[in-house]
Design an enzyme around this catalytic site. Sequence first.
Site, PDB file in Angstrom:
ATOM      1  NE  ARG A  81      -2.499  -2.002   3.050  1.00  0.00           N
ATOM      2  CZ  ARG A  81      -3.407  -2.360   4.236  1.00  0.00           C
ATOM      3  NH1 ARG A  81      -4.558  -2.165   4.026  1.00  0.00           N
ATOM      4  NH2 ARG A  81      -2.643  -3.117   4.999  1.00  0.00           N
ATOM      5  CD  GLU A  84       3.320 -10.413  18.626  1.00  0.00           C
ATOM      6  OE1 GLU A  84       2.707 -10.797  19.581  1.00  0.00           O
ATOM      7  OE2 GLU A  84       2.552  -9.619  17.961  1.00  0.00           O
TER       8      GLU A  84
END
Length: 172
Positions: free
Chosen positions: A58, A95
């Site tokens: 994006r 993560e």
Amino acid sequence: MDLQSHIRSIPDFPKPGILFRDINPLLRSPEAMAEVISQFGRICDQVKPDLIVGIESRGFIFGAPLASDRRLGFVPVRKPGKLPGEVVGLDYALEYGTDRLEIQADALEHSPRVLVVDDLLATGGTAAATGQLVEQAGGCLVGFAFVIELEGFGGRRALPAGQPVEALLRYG
């Protein structure tokens, strides 16, 4: 123009407990898109980049028209294996695991001043890795510009200290 009115909040997407900020209504509005590019243009006036780097995918949506509007070059940063020719890559921590970003090896020749553009700043991991990659590839990082910042994730703390970080919209 009220850009926030062009962002749709969708609860429990992509999973329960997440409030997703959907930019698609903004993308459908030529006036809202023009306003985003105009506001990003003011950021360009401040940091004076030579090139715009957009983060897959994006960041391409906003970075390419910004570059065109400002008569600057545009350079995509992509996931592995998507760019032809020699690339410079950077592995970075997620993560749970790692990911990798790449840029064409010759994209930042002559040490251009680079503004990194993306739609969203959350944890800051991908943006921080992009900033590192820009410098590793020979560019001079001059800042970051985002349409949306999710402040609760603390993404600004992950970005290089002293670099300008601008977000057009902020959500807690």
